[in-house]
Design an enzyme around this catalytic site. Structure first.
Site, PDB file in Angstrom:
ATOM      1  CG  ASP A 118      11.839   6.852  -6.639  1.00  0.00           C
ATOM      2  OD1 ASP A 118      10.798   6.785  -5.976  1.00  0.00           O
ATOM      3  OD2 ASP A 118      12.852   7.487  -6.264  1.00  0.00           O
ATOM      4  CG  ASP A 176      -5.382  19.686 -11.109  1.00  0.00           C
ATOM      5  OD1 ASP A 176      -6.049  18.933 -11.853  1.00  0.00           O
ATOM      6  OD2 ASP A 176      -4.373  20.288 -11.505  1.00  0.00           O
ATOM      7  N   PRO A 214       0.002   4.281  -3.920  1.00  0.00           N
ATOM      8  CG  PRO A 214       0.985   2.362  -4.797  1.00  0.00           C
ATOM      9  CD  PRO A 214      -0.264   3.181  -4.861  1.00  0.00           C
ATOM     10  CG  HIS A 246      -4.962  17.703 -15.004  1.00  0.00           C
ATOM     11  ND1 HIS A 246      -4.747  18.747 -14.130  1.00  0.00           N
ATOM     12  CD2 HIS A 246      -4.408  18.076 -16.184  1.00  0.00           C
ATOM     13  CE1 HIS A 246      -4.085  19.717 -14.756  1.00  0.00           C
ATOM     14  NE2 HIS A 246      -3.868  19.337 -16.001  1.00  0.00           N
ATOM     15  CG  ASN A 261      -1.557  23.211 -22.515  1.00  0.00           C
ATOM     16  OD1 ASN A 261      -0.500  23.657 -22.077  1.00  0.00           O
ATOM     17  ND2 ASN A 261      -2.274  22.321 -21.855  1.00  0.00           N
ATOM     18  CE1 TYR A 306      -6.810  38.219 -12.644  1.00  0.00           C
ATOM     19  CE2 TYR A 306      -6.751  35.920 -11.951  1.00  0.00           C
ATOM     20  CZ  TYR A 306      -7.442  37.000 -12.462  1.00  0.00           C
ATOM     21  OH  TYR A 306      -8.770  36.873 -12.784  1.00  0.00           O
ATOM     22  CB  SER A 316      -1.322  20.949 -16.739  1.00  0.00           C
ATOM     23  OG  SER A 316      -2.461  21.706 -17.000  1.00  0.00           O
TER      24      SER A 316
END
Length: 650
Positions: free
Chosen positions: A315, A349, A357, A382, A474, A486, A536
């Site tokens: 990549d 989300d 792509p 996000h 954060n 939890y 995140s």
């Protein structure tokens, strides 16, 4: 040269604050002792680093695309060149003007063009377009410094055909820089959220429900946000139609949303605390504020001849920008498994860019809870970034590499264009993903309120053998954030490139593991790539690993998957489990080897065998609820629970 100097300057600022060296390392201030002002400076340094890296990603991607078009440009006809430019602009709408030029021909005789510029942008870019023309005619690449025009930042890029006989010049609007800045100011809690009066939202202390005035970003720490005229109610027995009408009249009308036995009431004259008091006279299991949650080909097992070999994907942005995957031994882990399309990872989300792509061929059908009549497109960025960490197409000579080559991603949009979503939306998204085949659910979102409504949905998924993974938050606080805290959820904290605690990362006894979360390069809407920081970004690394483990050994129960992830993590900080790193940094290679060596899961079927027995150890190191059945956990009879499940999405 200027751009490298600017990038280095920004990154050095972040390094000085985030990555202490030498004798300074022993003097690092414990997270709980960092002053609000110092924490804000650290977060700003992290934002600066993300911005600098995003700028580099944008420049690198644009140069690669223009270089590809430039090859063969001289030999192609004007119509063919124009067609290629138009296609490129469609794929990259931020490339506002593209030109094919030939050596010796002036700018008034370009071989092909696509797009246009506003007059003030044309004026501001003219000198750099001329410099780009000189460079490509000489066989050299060109990138301009930032050009300010029309309220935005522009970049002029020039790439020559081999030999310099022709070239391509592009004028690019870097929308992504402002988008990342706006997004990260919220994600890292650099700016206050929410604005007073926005969506009728108020802020409260998560423990006392006392009002909190959010005037400064630090005020968000430990603060939960809720709809001030709404309340969530679950009845022990469904009221009659007559009772419902009486309720609506007494609270002043408004809307009612139903999810199983749970209802969201909205009043035109009563606020949440008054509504909670009002519903005490009815036969209810609980009533609570309606909280908001914010942004925080198959080959299952492929043994290699050398199981320690490092598989480096091709990549285009991988080698230079993706430190995160080698840091957790992903490349070696790929010798054991690259994933399986049978194992679906849901991303609960802001949605996902369904046309990116580097993602579109990895996606399965999802849902838009925010707007059920629309597809789950990402209007924030996000969710697209989170999805790319998990499963951007790998080894395809394009963009970034995901942790999994083959696991499919299910986009579940529960957060709106502001990056916020209600308890109702998040709970509905979790249940929908569970009912539609997700084996792993990632939740890069959170709130400091322990909402029973959300916990019901978490238990519903957990009891159906789903691995649940969530970001810790954060705010650099020990206050437990939910859903990460939890007991059924694997709570994930963030570390930086030096395996040190990210300065913004929340901590506490509920932390299960850590993963890279600082300046993570991944996919971004409109065929772009960005670097973001936050827990995140750490959470999807753990979710992807859960997907890989389930690809290696599908028989493992969710509790067994989480146990493997914890037991194989590399210990950081104080020996053993600690509140900053949990069990340590996830180790993909070690976890996948352990999963491959493990026997079949010992639990029952997917609907009931996943750690529902009393005292079962769960993600955070504690135990799940001590009741023997999910019905008892939810305060229902078995018949009521089964009916609740059946009605969930009527």
């Amino acid at each position: 040269m200027w751009k490298h100097a600017m990038t280095l300057m920004l990154i050095v600022v972040g390094v000085a604050l985030l990555f202490p060296r030498g004798e300074e390392k022993a003097k690092v201030t414990p997270p709980e002792e960092i002053t609000p002002a110092a924490e804000m400076r650290m977060k700003q340094a992290t934002l600066n680093s993300d911005m600098a890296l995003t700028d580099e990603l944008c420049r690198t991607q644009c140069s690669m695309e223009l270089r590809r078009i430039a090859q063969g440009a001289k030999a192609r006809s004007g119509a063919d060149n124009r067609s290629m430019l138009q296609t490129l602009r469609k794929e990259h709408p931020h490339m506002e003007l593209l030109l094919v030029t030939r050596r010796g021909e002036g700018m008034d005789r370009v071989a092909a063009a696509a797009g246009s510029l506003k007059p003030d942008v044309r004026t501001a870019a003219a000198a750099h377009v001329a410099k780009a023309k000189i460079a490509v005619d000489s066989g050299r690449s060109y990138q301009s410094p930032p050009v300010k025009a029309d309220g935005g930042t522009y970049l002029i890029v020039g790439e020559p055909e081999a030999g310099g006989s022709a070239g391509v010049i592009g004028v690019v609007r870097q929308h992504i820089l402002q988008q990342v800045a706006d997004h990260q100011k919220k994600n890292l809690r650099i700016e206050t959220y929410p604005s007073d009066g926005h969506y009728k939202i108020e802020s409260v202390d998560a423990r006392t429900l006392q009002d909190v005035k959010v005037d400064h970003p630090e005020d968000n720490e430990g603060t939960s946000h809720y709809h001030k005229n709404q309340v969530v109610v679950r009845f022990k027995q469904v009221p009659s139609a007559t009772d419902f009408e009486k309720m609506k009249q007494e609270i002043g009308g408004g809307t009612v949303q139903k999810l199983g036995y749970t209802y969201v009431f909205e009043s035109s004259k009563m606020e949440a605390k008054q509504l909670m008091d009002y519903f005490k006279k009815w036969n209810i299991a609980y009533s609570e504020p309606h909280f908001l949650y914010l942004t925080n080909q198959d080959a299952a097992v492929e043994p290699a001849a050398d199981p320690t070999a490092v598989l480096t994907p091709n990549d285009s942005l991988y080698r230079r920008y993706q430190y995160n995957l080698p840091e957790i031994a992903t490349e070696v882990g790929w010798n054991v498994s690259k994933g399986s399309s049978d194992v679906i990872v849901a991303v609960v989300d802001t949605g996902v860019d369904l046309d990116h792509p580097d993602l579109k061929d990895q996606l399965v059908s999802g849902i838009n809870i925010v707007d059920p009549n629309s597809k789950p497109y990402d209007d924030v960025g996000h969710g697209t970034h989170v999805a790319g960490v998990i499963g951007a197409l790998t080894n395809n000579n394009l963009g970034v590499a995901g942790m999994s080559w083959y696991n499919r991603i299910m986009p579940i949009k529960v957060l709106d264009q502001t990056g916020a979503g209600s308890t109702y939306a998040v709970a509905q998204g979790i249940i929908w993903a569970t009912d539609h085949g997700a084996k792993v659910i990632n939740m890069s979102l959170g709130n400091y309120a322990d909402a029973e409504f959300l916990h019901d949905a978490i238990r519903y998924a957990f009891d159906r053998d789903v691995v649940l993974v969530a970001a810790s938050g954060n705010d650099n606080t020990e206050r437990p954030g939910f859903p990460a805290a939890y007991p059924e959820v694997l709570g994930v904290a963030a570390v930086d490139a030096n395996k040190a605690k990210a300065t913004f990362s929340n901590y506490g006894d509920y932390i299960s593991v850590t993963a890279p979360g600082v300046s993570i390069a991944s996919t971004y809407p409109q065929n772009q790539y960005a670097a973001l920081s936050g827990t995140s970004m750490a959470s999807p690394h753990a979710a992807a690993l859960a997907g890989l483990i389930r690809s290696v050994n599908p028989a493992l129960k969710n509790t067994e998957v989480m146990d493997i992830m914890k037991s194989t993590s590399g210990d950081l900080g104080t020996p053993g489990h600690d509140r900053y790193y949990g069990h340590g940094l996830i180790d993909v290679a070690a976890a996948l080897r352990a999963a491959a060596a493990a026997g079949a899961g010992t639990g029952g079927d997917a609907a009931g065998g996943a750690g529902t027995a009393a005292g079962t150890e769960t993600a955070g190191g504690g135990t799940a609820a001590e009741s023997a059945t999910p019905a008892a956990d939810a305060g229902m009879t078995q018949e009521e629970w089964e009916e609740w499940v059946r009605q969930m999405f009527q």
